[in-house]
Motif scaffolding. Structure first.
Motif, PDB file in Angstrom:
ATOM      1  N   VAL C 103       0.847  -1.186   0.000  1.00  0.00           N
ATOM      2  CA  VAL C 103       0.000   0.000   0.000  1.00  0.00           C
ATOM      3  C   VAL C 103       0.885   1.239   0.000  1.00  0.00           C
ATOM      4  N   ILE C 104       0.495   2.228  -0.788  1.00  0.00           N
ATOM      5  CA  ILE C 104       1.149   3.524  -0.740  1.00  0.00           C
ATOM      6  C   ILE C 104       0.233   4.452   0.045  1.00  0.00           C
ATOM      7  N   GLY C 105       0.795   5.148   1.010  1.00  0.00           N
ATOM      8  CA  GLY C 105      -0.030   5.980   1.879  1.00  0.00           C
ATOM      9  C   GLY C 105      -0.172   5.295   3.221  1.00  0.00           C
ATOM     10  N   PRO C 106      -0.916   5.806   4.170  1.00  0.00           N
ATOM     11  CA  PRO C 106      -1.678   7.050   4.095  1.00  0.00           C
ATOM     12  C   PRO C 106      -0.783   8.285   4.062  1.00  0.00           C
ATOM     13  N   ASN C 107      -1.435   9.384   3.749  1.00  0.00           N
ATOM     14  CA  ASN C 107      -0.726  10.638   3.609  1.00  0.00           C
ATOM     15  C   ASN C 107      -0.699  11.419   4.907  1.00  0.00           C
ATOM     16  N   ARG C 108      -1.766  11.323   5.687  1.00  0.00           N
ATOM     17  CA  ARG C 108      -1.882  12.168   6.872  1.00  0.00           C
ATOM     18  C   ARG C 108      -1.334  11.446   8.104  1.00  0.00           C
ATOM     19  N   SER C 109      -0.502  12.169   8.836  1.00  0.00           N
ATOM     20  CA  SER C 109       0.125  11.557  10.012  1.00  0.00           C
ATOM     21  C   SER C 109      -0.924  11.017  10.978  1.00  0.00           C
ATOM     22  N   GLY C 110      -2.037  11.733  11.112  1.00  0.00           N
ATOM     23  CA  GLY C 110      -3.089  11.309  12.026  1.00  0.00           C
ATOM     24  C   GLY C 110      -3.607   9.928  11.663  1.00  0.00           C
ATOM     25  N   THR C 111      -3.853   9.721  10.394  1.00  0.00           N
ATOM     26  CA  THR C 111      -4.354   8.424   9.955  1.00  0.00           C
ATOM     27  C   THR C 111      -3.306   7.342  10.186  1.00  0.00           C
TER      28      THR C 111
END
Lengths: 272, 295, 383, 328
Positions: C103-111
């Motif tokens: 998987v590429i991502g997630p982008n957001r640190s929170g996620t």
């Protein structure tokens, strides 16, 4: 021009029973306008009294003041020997004062039965949220009594066959009756009717008069605001006439209809 | 905190407050005419700002012309909104809660429409008033501050004149005060209410044009402005003309000063706290509005 | 009615899931290699998400046009991470359910922080994009980061401030979101390391548009420079209002977000003069490969201008393709390869560190006369 | 057919409950998670049914109460070392108390005034969570608290059983004298007062119940996600809860459950809409309100439905469940 009673009133007072509602020096101001000015009137147990006067004379305001919708600026309201001014409307209702409105205020989307059930109020004892949600024995019993009471009243006012109809589908006259029925559910000792005959045809008015008499026969005191003089003349033991927020006459219908002050108030100066 | 800094803050607060006042005024106008609280007013402002962006940046129309076209287009949109959406509901005496929910839905709709068309990348329109501040003593004043205050003042004067002195304005005020009576007098309520919508949407659009010079545009911008505009209108007194203006300025100035003196992170908390205090203890606002019900 | 629909769709889902499962078991040589890209395609961060996906999609198309990986094409799927953490977690579950090789991502640190346990259990390698240093420190062996961690990033910025600009006293302003907060947390140690005094720290909430208060406080603190962290709209406004308050001589140091064209658009060209930003790809980089990449990107997506910091997933795809070409679809093997990565990509040279950072070159650039000028290029490998 | 409708009307909740209980057996992991979120939302929206649907007090800050419940649970466990069940109970109690504070403005305010107050309330909660970092973890959020059940499936079963019980209770309440008092408060506060309804008390009850359910829903959310951050509780979330209660018909518990699950699920079905999802929702809501509440339009719309032979749907729409509220 002030006419508060005369000797005939005094003699009537002797005949009258115990006062159930005493309004003393009642005053209400809206901004600079004095809507009700030092109004004093007594309604006694078992009577049918009428409050009449030209448009804008402050009749409905008086009802709003008695039932606690408006705050009182001066004077007092006594119901069954207890001062009730300043109390919230619902607790005045619990004391035994019920009313209807000039422009019908029923819940259009609810059924006739539900509208009447609203007269059982909320907050004056009975099952609370928890009991309702849990459907406890007490709640079921209470529901049964309520249903029986409501059905009895619907029978009494003649709306039984429309019990499950939506209120907004009722003809206008029936909506008026429903409003009166709902007021009766609260088990009032004093019933205030605000122009109950407005918008009714003559047959309906006739039925209404019968109903009001039937209600009075149940021992409920009635104070009504009305424009239809034939109705006032037929029903009322005692009539109060209001103009510009002040009482200009009081007495039996036959007496006040001859009163020059009253005629002047209705027809204007120079009226005959 | 020197007096110079306080004045500096007040100056910035006045400019932003003047912008808040415009949607606040729109909310008040519609409330008077139709008894409807429009939650989408600030989103109409944002829409106006984006229309301005489309005209100036994308279609390269000269600034003044774009300003005029935006105001007209948005005004017509307001007119249509009233004719095809809100007036039929008001006419049928739909429960006010439902109409209120309708305006909330409209607000969400506009925000997402902007999102779909323009995306979330912040857009900005060239500031036509120039970027270089001029200096008055220790205070730096941006040219747009002066311009915004001037334009808003002129707009308010014109509006005042329109409502008081022209026939249509008088008709609108009549509808606002007594719908049935004015209808009996031969005033068309539907037209008057639609005109009020037209007017208030055009005012919001003007606000949008002004704000596009100062802020980058994002689709969610409306929520932020809505909060302030609603605070302004309720603090000033719903339905009051001067209330919207005074409320807007009060919100603009007080939030700027609070942010500096106390804590910028709690700026919105402060505004809401003031608003809620007002609502509870003085629900009519500074210029007492008539919110009592006829019994 | 809707219940029927629900039930029916449930059945369909079950059947399709079963079919998918059997398909994977049945054939040793898969028909395609499935890579899922988690990116914020809706919500406030959606414009970043679009750039991330564009870059990755470019690489996928190139590889598939050249016959895929050993003749097997890449199946590239996007899942909307959205811009909120709650729905982001749902998206991670969905990505795992699609059963990809990586998987590429997630982008957001929170996620990333919120959903890490999920892919630890699923044993799927994730190449994430958040800068927050903590995201790779939770001991999840399946987490990798193609982005530069804030702990690498900020010291370079502090170093630049001290060495090139002689800053003695600096202020910090950051937004209350997990991305900016992560950068802030790395700043205090970096300032201390280079002997810069921390003058004042200011915060703002996302969506704020008036930064007068913060800027006036920074001016009063006597700071020579300001470290400025946040999303494009807010940074742009801060830069613009800095000029409006006559604070033009206050130096501004920013992280990757500052070199996004959106900042320039919001602030106005004249207001970003002198802005120093570190980034993973410099517009001013003379390297022909990178210039060619930027040109190709801008031709393909003229409406979504290249933000130099969001295109590393172009290389992520190539890295994965390279590894899959060598070890096949075995996720454990892919994980091991990623953990020992040393790869020369188009945009940078990537080398894995012990935490799972795929560290690469950092550029520091400055705006001079309206153009980005490359200040220094640093390979910040500490192993 | 009519008989079937009768059966469904009568046992609708039971059927729904059984369907929900069976669902995990036939759904894939991710779909199951979405279903869990749907059920969790339904619990919250059930509170809004009482508050907005029955009592007509428009709340646009319900995400704030959800946040209160979720954070209270997480923080009680992490900072004060409560056991999960004790923490859950206290979290619900705290949320109820916080919600009660909202009832006080509601005594004096109605309609838009109250709505703005609730927006403010929701925003205050969110900003506080964001900025009170030492306690709430700020933008990073909180994680690492223990959960009520070790097995995720058990959370789900707990949730479904709770939901069905709440739905039954809500239905009962709606039909009772109290429900009637709430509905009267919505339509005509003064008439209700005069009929002996203690409107203040009714408002307190509505706010307390809705806050309690929001708190419970928040606790469950904390258990489902295992991680809390402020961006899950924005005002946009509040509007989607509003959508759920309006699309649920504002008058029936079954409607709320179905609409919460469907609206939570819709993004999955409407994948192709991607970023325009909320656009479609709000448009549907706008059109629905306009058609349903302007009689002329409604007639025309039903006429079209009949013309195309969708007679039964049209007749049903005329009076859904036989329980249309006035103006609803």
């Amino acid at each position: 021009m002030w006419r508060t009673g005369g000797w005939n009133v005094m003699t009537e007072q002797k005949k009258r029973g115990k006062a159930i509602l005493q309004v003393q020096d009642l005053t209400k101001r809206f901004g600079g306008l004095v809507a009700v000015n030092n109004l004093t009137l007594d309604v006694c147990e078992g009577e049918i009294c009428a409050l009449i006067g030209p448009n804008g004379s402050g009749k409905t305001t008086v009802l709003n003041l008695i039932t606690g919708i408006y705050e009182i600026d001066g004077g007092s309201v006594t119901f069954e020997n207890a001062q009730i001014q300043g109390e919230p409307p619902h607790s005045i209702c619990w004391r035994g004062v019920a009313r209807t409105f000039q422009n019908i205020r029923i819940l259009g989307g609810q059924t006739v039965f539900e509208n009447a059930l609203l007269g059982k109020g909320y907050g004056n004892g009975g099952s609370g949220v928890l009991q309702t949600v849990l459907d406890t024995v007490k709640f079921r019993k209470e529901r049964e009594t309520f249903t029986a009471e409501v059905d009895e009243i619907l029978e009494f006012v003649g709306l039984s066959d429309l019990r499950n109809e939506r209120a907004r589908n009722l003809p206008y006259g029936k909506q008026r009756i429903l409003e009166i029925g709902r007021a009766l559910i609260t088990k009032p000792r004093l019933l205030l009717l605000d122009e109950p005959a407005a918008g009714l045809n003559s047959k309906e008015i006739y039925d209404l008069m019968e109903l009001i008499e039937k209600i009075n026969d149940r021992g409920i005191t009635v104070l009504l605001i009305e424009h239809r003089m034939e109705l006032v003349g037929k029903l009322a033991n005692l009539v109060f006439v209001l103009n510009h927020g002040s009482k200009i006459a009081e007495g039996s219908f036959d007496v006040i209809k001859e009163d020059p002050a009253v005629i002047e108030a209705y027809l204007g100066k120079g009226g005959n | 905190m020197t007096p110079a800094i306080l004045i500096q803050l007040a100056v910035n607060g006045i400019a932003i407050g003047a912008i808040y006042a415009l949607p606040a005024l729109g909310i008040s106008l519609i409330w008077n005419a139709a008894g409807l609280f429009n939650f989408a007013q600030a989103d109409l402002l944002t829409l106006g700002a984006y229309v301005m962006y489309a005209l100036v940046v994308s279609a390269k129309i000269p600034y003044i012309w774009a300003f005029i076209i935006t105001t007209i287009v948005m005004g017509l949109l307001g007119y249509l909104l009233s004719r095809i959406y809100f007036y039929p509901m008001i006419e049928n005496r739909v429960n006010p809660h439902i109409v209120l929910i309708g305006t909330v839905a409209l607000s969400v709709f506009i925000q997402n429409l902007l999102l779909v068309i323009w995306g979330t990348t912040p857009k900005s329109v060239v500031n036509p008033f120039g970027y270089m501040p001029f200096r008055v003593g220790d205070i730096f004043v941006m040219p747009h501050v002066v311009w915004i205050v001037a334009i808003v003042s002129v707009l308010l004067l014109l509006l005042q004149f329109f409502l008081r002195r022209t026939l249509i304005g008088t008709g609108m005020r009549a509808v606002a005060q007594q719908q049935i009576a004015s209808w009996l007098m031969g005033i068309r309520n539907d037209r008057m209410i639609a005109l009020t919508f037209l007017l208030s949407t055009a005012i919001a659009a003007t606000g949008g044009v002004l704000i596009s010079a100062v802020f980058p545009l994002t689709p969610r911008m409306g929520s932020m402005i809505a909060v302030k505009a609603m605070a302004a209108v309720l603090i000033g007194g719903l339905g009051s003309f001067s209330g919207a203006l005074v409320g807007g300025l009060a919100v603009g100035i007080s939030e700027t000063i609070f942010a500096t003196l106390v804590n910028p992170a709690y700026r919105d908390v402060f505004i809401f706290a003031v608003l809620i205090t007002f609502l509870i203890f003085k629900p009519g606002g500074i210029f007492k509005a008539e919110i009592s019900e006829k019994v | 009615m809707s219940k029927k629909l629900m039930k029916r769709s449930l059945f369909l889902l079950v059947i399709s899931a079963l079919l998918l499962g059997t398909a994977f078991v049945a054939s040793a040589q898969p028909e395609s290699y499935r890579i899922v890209h988690l990116a914020p395609l809706t919500g406030d961060a959606s414009f970043q998400g679009q750039i991330l996906v564009n870059a990755a999609k470019m690489a996928v198309d190139e590889i598939n046009a050249n016959g895929g990986i050993n003749g097997v094409p890449i199946e590239y799927l996007t899942v909307d991470e959205t811009s909120s953490t709650a729905t982001g977690i749902e998206a991670v579950r969905k990505a795992i359910d699609l059963n990809p090789v990586a998987v590429i991502g997630p982008n957001r640190s929170g996620t990333i922080l919120a959903a890490e346990d999920l892919w630890r259990e699923a044993k799927i390698p994730f190449i994430t994009d958040g800068t927050n240093a903590d995201t790779t420190r939770k001991g999840n062996p399946y987490t990798f980061r193609i982005q530069i961690a804030s702990t690498y990033w900020i010291p370079i910025l502090a170093h630049t401030a001290k060495e090139y600009y002689g800053v003695e006293k600096a202020a910090i302003i950051y937004g209350t979101n997990e991305y900016s907060k992560g950068l802030y947390d790395a700043t205090a140690p970096a300032l201390e390391q280079y002997g810069i005094e921390e003058a004042i720290v200011q915060t703002y909430n996302d969506g704020d548009r008036d930064f007068t208060a913060q800027l006036l406080r920074i001016r009063a603190s006597g700071a020579q420079a300001m470290f400025c962290y946040g999303y494009e709209a807010e940074i742009g406004m801060i830069l613009r209002q800095r000029m409006q308050l006559g604070m033009g001589d206050l130096l501004v140091f920013g992280e990757r977000g500052c070199s996004s064209p959106a900042v320039e658009e919001v602030a106005g060209k004249e207001n970003i003069e002198g802005l120093v930003a570190s980034t993973t790809l410099s517009q001013a980089d003379p390297d022909p490969k990178r210039q060619a990449f930027m040109e190709k990107y801008n031709n393909m997506f003229p409406n979504e201008p290249l933000s130099p910091t969001h295109v590393n997933h172009y290389d992520s795809i190539y890295i994965l393709a390279d590894i899959i070409g060598r070890v096949g679809a075995d996720r454990e093997a892919i994980r091991d390869e990623l953990a020992n990565l040393d790869y020369q990509g188009t945009l940078a040279h990537y080398r894995a560190d012990s935490e799972g950072n795929l560290v690469h070159t950092i550029y520091t650039q400055v705006v001079q006369d309206g153009e980005w000028v490359l200040l220094l290029e640093e390979n910040h490998y500490n192993e | 057919m009519a008989k079937l409708q009768q059966v469904f009307k009568r046992y609708g909740l039971l059927i729904l409950g059984i369907l929900l209980l069976v669902a995990p057996l036939v759904s894939a992991q991710y779909q199951f998670y979405v279903l869990e979120r749907g059920v969790q939302n339904a619990i919250h929206v059930m509170g809004l049914l009482i508050l907005i649907g029955y009592s007509g007090m428009l709340s646009l800050g319900s995400a704030g109460l959800l946040a209160t419940g979720a954070y209270a649970y997480a923080l009680l466990l992490l900072k004060l070392g409560f056991s999960p069940w004790l923490g859950a109970i206290f979290a619900v109690v705290i949320t109820t108390l916080v919600g009660l504070c909202l009832a006080f403005p509601a005594f004096r305010l109605s309609g838009p005034f109250l709505a703005v107050t609730t927006i403010g309330f929701g925003e205050i909660i969110r900003i506080l969570i964001l900025n009170l970092e030492p306690i709430t973890g700020g933008a990073y959020g909180v994680s690492g608290y223990s959960k009520l059940f070790a097995n995720e499936l058990h959370v789900y079963f707990f949730m479904v059983v709770a939901l069905i019980c709440i739905a039954i209770g809500t239905e009962r309440l709606g039909r009772s004298r109290i429900g009637l008092a709430l509905k009267a408060t919505k339509e005509d506060e003064i008439a209700a007062e005069v009929m002996g309804v203690n409107v203040k008390r009714a408002k307190v009850v509505a706010f307390a119940l809705s806050a309690m359910l929001a708190g419970l829903s928040g606790v469950i959310l904390a258990n489902l996600a295992g991680y809390l951050s402020p961006d899950s509780f924005t005002s946009a979330e509040s509007s989607s809860y509003l959508l759920m209660v309006v699309m649920g018909g504002m008058n029936s518990a079954i409607g709320v459950i179905v609409s919460s699950i469907v609206v939570t699920w819709l993004p999955e079905v409407l994948r192709f809409l991607s970023s325009s999802r909320l656009l479609v929702y709000s448009l549907v809501l706008l059109v629905y309100l306009r058609i349903n509440h302007v009689p002329a339009t409604r007639e025309r719309f039903l006429g079209i439905l009949r013309k195309f032979g969708i007679r039964r749907a049209a007749d049903a729409a005329e009076d859904p469940c036989g329980e249309r509220g006035a103006g609803m």
